[in-house]
Design an enzyme around this catalytic site. Sequence first.
Site, PDB file in Angstrom:
ATOM      1  N   ARG A  88      21.353  -3.298  12.589  1.00  0.00           N
ATOM      2  CA  ARG A  88      22.369  -4.226  13.076  1.00  0.00           C
ATOM      3  C   ARG A  88      21.985  -5.690  12.909  1.00  0.00           C
ATOM      4  NH1 ARG A  88      22.851  -0.025  16.683  1.00  0.00           N
ATOM      5  NH2 ARG A  88      21.320  -0.900  18.103  1.00  0.00           N
ATOM      6  N   THR A 139      17.325   0.785  15.379  1.00  0.00           N
ATOM      7  CA  THR A 139      18.497   0.300  14.645  1.00  0.00           C
ATOM      8  C   THR A 139      18.828  -1.139  15.025  1.00  0.00           C
ATOM      9  OG1 THR A 139      19.941   1.228  16.355  1.00  0.00           O
ATOM     10  CG2 THR A 139      19.528   2.585  14.403  1.00  0.00           C
ATOM     11  N   GLY A 178      16.648   6.212  21.226  1.00  0.00           N
ATOM     12  CA  GLY A 178      16.221   7.608  21.180  1.00  0.00           C
ATOM     13  C   GLY A 178      16.377   8.360  22.484  1.00  0.00           C
ATOM     14  N   THR A 214      15.559   3.128  27.110  1.00  0.00           N
ATOM     15  CA  THR A 214      15.214   2.426  25.872  1.00  0.00           C
ATOM     16  C   THR A 214      16.016   1.138  25.705  1.00  0.00           C
ATOM     17  OG1 THR A 214      16.779   3.850  24.695  1.00  0.00           O
ATOM     18  CG2 THR A 214      14.453   4.469  24.631  1.00  0.00           C
ATOM     19  N   ASN A 231      20.162   4.015  29.044  1.00  0.00           N
ATOM     20  CA  ASN A 231      20.437   5.161  29.897  1.00  0.00           C
ATOM     21  C   ASN A 231      19.168   5.959  30.204  1.00  0.00           C
ATOM     22  OD1 ASN A 231      21.322   5.680  26.860  1.00  0.00           O
ATOM     23  ND2 ASN A 231      20.358   7.547  27.593  1.00  0.00           N
ATOM     24  N   ASP A 285      25.589   7.009  31.145  1.00  0.00           N
ATOM     25  CA  ASP A 285      25.237   6.307  29.912  1.00  0.00           C
ATOM     26  C   ASP A 285      25.865   4.920  29.874  1.00  0.00           C
ATOM     27  OD1 ASP A 285      24.090   5.861  27.382  1.00  0.00           O
ATOM     28  OD2 ASP A 285      25.895   6.528  26.355  1.00  0.00           O
ATOM     29  N   LYS A 331      28.870  -1.711  29.019  1.00  0.00           N
ATOM     30  CA  LYS A 331      29.806  -0.604  28.844  1.00  0.00           C
ATOM     31  C   LYS A 331      30.699  -0.360  30.057  1.00  0.00           C
ATOM     32  CE  LYS A 331      27.660   2.627  25.541  1.00  0.00           C
ATOM     33  NZ  LYS A 331      27.144   4.013  25.401  1.00  0.00           N
TER      34      LYS A 331
END
Length: 681
Positions: A128, A172, A188, A247, A267, A312, A339
């Site tokens: 990203r 990422t 992960g 993470t 999460n 999450d 989120k």
Amino acid sequence: MKRKWLVFTAGVALTGGLWGCGALTAGAGKDANWSSYGGDDNEQHYSRLEDVNEQNVGKLGLAWSYDIDTFDSYSQPLQVDGVLYFAVGLSVVHALDARTGKLLWQYDPDVASQPEAKTRQRAGWGTRGIAYKDGLVFTATREGRLIAVDAKTGKPRWSVQTLDEAENGYITGPPWIAGDKVVIGFGGADYSPTRGYVTAYDVKTGKKAWRWYVVPGDPAKGFENKAMEMAAKTWTGEWWKYGGGGTVWHAMAYDAKYDRIYIGTGNGWPWNQKIRSPGGGDNLFLGSIVALDAKTGEYVWHYQTNPGDSYDFNNAMDIELADIEIGGKKRSVLMHAPKNGFFYAIDRENGKLISAGEFAKQTWAKRIDPETGRPETNPDSLYPNGKTFLMYPFANGAHGVQAMSFSPKTGYSYIPVMEGGRYVTDPANVKDWQYKPGMFVNTGLGAASADLPPPPPATSKLVAWDVANNKIAWSIPQPQVFNGGTLATGGNLVFQGTNDGNFNAFSATTGRKLWSFPAQNGILSAPISYSVDGKQYITVLTGFRSSFPNSPNWDYAQQSRRVLTFTIGGTKVLPKVEMADMPIQDDPAFVVDPAKAKIGAGIYNTSCVICHGVGMMAGGAAPDLRKSGVPLDADTFRSVVHDGALMARGMGAFGQLTDAELEGLRHYIRLQARETAKKGK
């Protein structure tokens, strides 16, 4: 381990102003750089440039374009002293002349050949973003390396493996600069037992400076610091056997005022708290913004948006900094729209909540208590006693990693918002839940009853959030569900690409659309703006990926992934592109075995679905398997799926799959292909 690199150097003189070391968004004279993911240390995705403005944006045209040979271009570029830098796919870094789009060099870290990639290359995500500091470009690779690349030559200066304590991790997200340190996290914690951490390295040498763990480890082994000792008191059971999660896979921000790095944590693993921490507790530092001393990595403060998170609702979304007058007082503010659907304004000095308001539909909380900063959780959202609950937002969140922006001129934050619901419940017997190893999402949640009506169709909108007054200033509907990140400018404009293939400019004050360009592809990346030789440019990368089909549906193999750069008076025209309607492939001699197809469905819906699409109808993230000839041949299918023949194009190696599971996948693919062919989908 042998390292390989690929460098292409254009025949240009690498001297003079083209290769400076300036890294300030507001550069000397009339030039301005974009040297950090969000522009500069404030990470606002804002450019003060105003040569392109509400009055003349209608004259904006294409200055140049550059075709990208990659499987994924969901990335954001940087621009420093006339050079545009970006990385796509498996962290392949490019340097282009920002005036013309001419390739200067290209560096390929050769991820697919690394032994670790066999187990760390989850799904088909690319990178990203990248970072820049003092003549070095920093990129992080899927299998865990952090690499410093010489900005002039494209050759690596140093490389370090950052996932030495996270065998199931992968990267990422972009690196982040914090003073003389470069900081990197990883992902992960959806797949397997993982303990999150971030690591800081010396910019010049790559020497490790410090590491901070997000969640506490095994108490019997002692704690690394007082913060972990404090956090352990908020966990129950034997959480360390699950890794804990947390993470830091995307957003951070460096605060030069306080010399701190803010991290957004993820999460828990698994998502369901009843498994990882059966006695409850806040589970620090999941779902939090954490402030660390940039020099030492020591804990300073935290703000947890979702104590004991089972949803999450991670905090990997933008962390943006500004000084804002709120209630008649100038405040140093951290802005965050994660989120969970609430927009948070947090005091950067002490981590205390200033305000929190709903920017999207949510059903998990009644409100955020302004005194304690804690949510008043809706008890039904914890799905007690195996009940099923219709949760808003859905798993993708009300705001994903598509960047929001903030304009100091308007005081508004511009958020690409998604509104969708999902059912949540426990597994049939939560105490008997078992971890499924390999590249499978392990949420610890149960499947909703097939008798339930589907949630209403998800929608999207662009929301301007008035930070000082904690409310929506304006909102406009947008096509489909997933749209691009935003850029705000001093010309009172907001730029954003959308999934219908258009690149748009809106009035930052009212949201009225003022300009649009047909980009020939969906766009998820956020634009940037900069000036070279006194001329303002706007650049965006095109490319689309989704787990759901869209309209138009951007076929993975036919997408026109490009760098597009605009300026006032630009006259370039894109070549005409028409996407063919690819037919569903089949072999009449292939007889589907329902028992084998059932095995394949279990594999597909816990792993393959993320890229290849819900119901096997792909949304641009990976090939539509119904229309591919690969599954028709058992040997070819095995070489791709099991052995990793296409790892260089983003397809992972699922070496843990048995022959029976591979064959089951082939039968499920054929079954789905034939059923959807009958329906004409």
